[in-house]
Enzyme design. Structure first.
Site, PDB file in Angstrom:
ATOM      1  CG  LEU A  14     112.559  48.364-160.384  1.00  0.00           C
ATOM      2  CD1 LEU A  14     112.532  49.071-161.736  1.00  0.00           C
ATOM      3  CD2 LEU A  14     112.304  49.358-159.253  1.00  0.00           C
ATOM      4  CG  ASN A  36     114.191  44.529-162.268  1.00  0.00           C
ATOM      5  OD1 ASN A  36     113.964  44.452-161.056  1.00  0.00           O
ATOM      6  ND2 ASN A  36     114.026  43.505-163.089  1.00  0.00           N
ATOM      7  CB  SER A  38     114.498  41.527-166.553  1.00  0.00           C
ATOM      8  OG  SER A  38     113.546  41.731-165.534  1.00  0.00           O
ATOM      9  CB  SER A 132     106.361  46.720-141.048  1.00  0.00           C
ATOM     10  OG  SER A 132     105.158  46.021-140.782  1.00  0.00           O
ATOM     11  CE  LYS A 187     109.059  44.330-141.505  1.00  0.00           C
ATOM     12  NZ  LYS A 187     109.074  42.970-142.048  1.00  0.00           N
ATOM     13  CG  HIS A 190     106.910  44.485-136.867  1.00  0.00           C
ATOM     14  ND1 HIS A 190     106.515  43.692-137.944  1.00  0.00           N
ATOM     15  CD2 HIS A 190     105.987  45.462-136.783  1.00  0.00           C
ATOM     16  CE1 HIS A 190     105.407  44.180-138.463  1.00  0.00           C
ATOM     17  NE2 HIS A 190     105.059  45.249-137.775  1.00  0.00           N
ATOM     18  CG  ASN A 191     108.135  40.500-139.698  1.00  0.00           C
ATOM     19  OD1 ASN A 191     107.791  41.681-139.571  1.00  0.00           O
ATOM     20  ND2 ASN A 191     108.500  40.004-140.864  1.00  0.00           N
ATOM     21  CD  GLU A 194     103.135  40.358-139.565  1.00  0.00           C
ATOM     22  OE1 GLU A 194     103.063  39.569-140.528  1.00  0.00           O
ATOM     23  OE2 GLU A 194     103.766  41.435-139.615  1.00  0.00           O
ATOM     24  CE1 TYR A 195     105.935  35.267-139.085  1.00  0.00           C
ATOM     25  CE2 TYR A 195     105.807  32.941-138.516  1.00  0.00           C
ATOM     26  CZ  TYR A 195     106.200  33.935-139.383  1.00  0.00           C
ATOM     27  OH  TYR A 195     106.850  33.606-140.542  1.00  0.00           O
ATOM     28  NE  ARG A 292     102.097  32.089-139.042  1.00  0.00           N
ATOM     29  CZ  ARG A 292     102.300  33.195-139.740  1.00  0.00           C
ATOM     30  NH1 ARG A 292     102.995  33.149-140.857  1.00  0.00           N
ATOM     31  NH2 ARG A 292     101.817  34.345-139.322  1.00  0.00           N
ATOM     32  NE  ARG A 452     121.448  21.573-116.926  1.00  0.00           N
ATOM     33  CZ  ARG A 452     122.447  22.424-116.717  1.00  0.00           C
ATOM     34  NH1 ARG A 452     122.490  23.143-115.597  1.00  0.00           N
ATOM     35  NH2 ARG A 452     123.404  22.560-117.598  1.00  0.00           N
ATOM     36  CG  HIS A 458     125.419  20.126-115.799  1.00  0.00           C
ATOM     37  ND1 HIS A 458     126.335  20.392-116.790  1.00  0.00           N
ATOM     38  CD2 HIS A 458     124.709  19.046-116.209  1.00  0.00           C
ATOM     39  CE1 HIS A 458     126.179  19.520-117.780  1.00  0.00           C
ATOM     40  NE2 HIS A 458     125.194  18.682-117.450  1.00  0.00           N
TER      41      HIS A 458
END
Length: 483
Positions: A14, A36, A38, A132, A187, A190-191, A194-195, A292, A452, A458
């Site tokens: 909570l 919770n 506590s 979100s 999600k 989504h984030n 958002e960044y 960031r 390569r 390769h």
């Protein structure tokens, strides 16, 4: 003797998000059992908000389980990682077949896949739910992205749809996403979007200030005006609010007294890591994560760089230039589109890899209200994928392709201007590079593959033959087909 009243759902954990979701459920007429670790937090919630609906106070997980109607629905709102596993381990012995454990935190989707598989073997449902909207959304209506089994959604879905945000047409911003970790994956992406969205707004702010000469209060009006255009979105709206705030202590714009080091909690990093693993080019999202990280570089390093590194910039001659301001708006819109396009392409690839059958139009519809990246352009994204339509890339949809064609000269001018002025615009420029990378008839990867093959054998493919080939680049330079 009257039968004891049972709760439709229980919430354990909570802190603010858990408490607000519990209150949201109660406000919508659902009886909510509270738990919770506590008990003081439980009592504090009841003391302050107990009149908002029907709550059942519990002190132990056993009491929580006993207070619920069957099939039991228990929402875990604790810190992602080991704490989620610890709560699950305590709950499992107390539950019966078909009970549902819900993780509403920002868990990493591989953990969700693992947990869902382990609990399914015990006859239990595990649902990873992306939520979100932050604290306000949790209380007043978030965007909700649930994964798990379709059967679990039959029982859980109506409650989640009830408390979710509603789009302008009244549709709940909640729908079943797909099996196991699909909800938490969506999600996470989504984030990541958002960044990138916040980073391009920051880049626009810096260009408007250092090139066009607009101070924060003036920019507040500019962003408010932009919010009446195709840029209309929650993040543009609150940018106008942030930029008009004045610091009571100094009288300066508040943004000028905020330390220029952006924090992050991991979902953007997870998006980039997952994209690398599945081979998705989410360059805009990646650059926003790195931006960031750079902003949080030790202060001493950045101060020394200011003193020792040459700038080599061109003199400013566009202060107050309305044409440049419009160029920035257009570049911002194009770069935002690329972030969405990259995120949706990542979802498409993951859907095929994991067998999730993700519906991109449905996912876009869930982001129209309640969530952080809610924006007017989501209506056009929904239309692009409606009825199973599937452009190979969002940028190919006519609604966006035509706008980019019109705005492209502005986008290029802004990236050049930023470069010549020494103003970092990593997402503006990487988004443009992504766009150009898609449309170029030949990429320099041909040389990379030659290198390569030279140092590591390769192999490479040919444009005029099937199979793979290897060249002995030194010596007689003979070419051999390897398959």
């Amino acid at each position: 003797m009257a039968e004891e009243k049972k709760a439709q759902i229980g919430v354990t954990g909570l802190a603010v998000m858990g408490a607000n979701l519990a209150r949201n459920l109660a406000r919508h007429g659902h009886t909510v059992a509270l738990h919770n670790r506590s008990v003081e937090k439980t009592d504090a919630l009841l003391a302050e908000h107990g009149d908002e609906g029907d709550f059942i106070r519990t002190e132990t997980l056993q009491e929580l389980v006993d207070s619920l109607e069957k099939p039991r629905r228990i929402l875990i709102m604790v810190k992602a990682g080991a704490p989620v596993d610890a709560v699950i381990d305590q709950l499992v012995p107390l539950l019966d077949a078909d009970d549902i454990i819900i993780d509403g935190g920002n868990s990493h989707f591989p953990d969700t896949i693992r947990r869902e598989s382990a609990l399914a073997e015990k006859g239990l449902h595990f649902v990873g739910v992306g939520v979100s909207g932050g604290e306000e959304g949790a209380l007043n209506g978030p965007s909700i992205m649930p994964g798990g089994s379709a059967k679990s959604y039959e029982s859980l879905g109506p409650l989640l749809e009830d408390i979710s945000a509603k789009a302008d047409d009244g549709t709940p911003c909640c729908a079943w996403i797909g099996t196991d970790g699909a909800g938490h994956f969506v999600k996470m992406v989504h984030n990541g979007i958002e960044y990138a969205d916040m980073q391009v707004i920051g880049e626009a702010y810096e260009l408007l200030r250092d090139v066009a000469g607009l101070e924060p209060a003036e920019q507040s009006k500019t962003f408010a005006d932009w919010n009446q255009t195709e840029l209309s979105s929650y993040l543009i709206e609150i940018t106008a609010e942030v930029l008009k705030q004045v610091d009571a202590k100094t009288g300066k714009p508040l943004v000028d007294v905020v330390v220029d080091a952006a924090g992050m909690k991991g979902t953007g990093t997870w998006t980039v890591m997952s994209a690398l693993e599945q081979g998705s080019a989410v360059t805009a999202i990646a650059e926003s994560v790195f931006a960031r990280a750079l902003s949080s570089t030790e202060r001493e390093t950045r101060l020394e760089a200011q003193e020792t590194l040459a700038a080599g910039v061109r003199e400013n001659d566009t202060v107050g230039d309305e044409a440049f301001i419009e160029d920035v708006r257009r570049a911002l819109y194009c770069s935002k589109l690329v972030a969405y396009a990259q995120g949706l392409d990542m979802l498409r690839t993951a859907s095929e890899e994991h067998g999730w059958d993700l519906k991109l139009d449905v996912i876009a519809s869930l982001w129209r209200a309640g969530c952080i990246i809610r924006a007017e352009l989501l209506q056009d994204i929904m239309a692009a994928y409606k009825d199973g339509a599937s452009p190979r890339n969002l940028l190919f949809a006519p609604a966006f392709r035509d706008v980019i064609e019109e705005y492209l000269p502005s986008w290029r001018r802004v990236v050049v201007e930023a470069t010549e002025r020494g103003i970092p615009a990593p997402v503006f420029s990487s988004s443009l590079a992504y766009y150009d990378g898609l449309r170029r008839p030949r990429l320099n990867a041909a040389l990379t593959q030659g290198l390569r093959d030279y140092f590591g054998a390769h192999t490479y493919g040919r444009i005029d033959a099937e199979g793979t080939f290897h060249t002995l680049w030194s010596g007689d330079r003979s070419e051999v087909q390897t398959s």
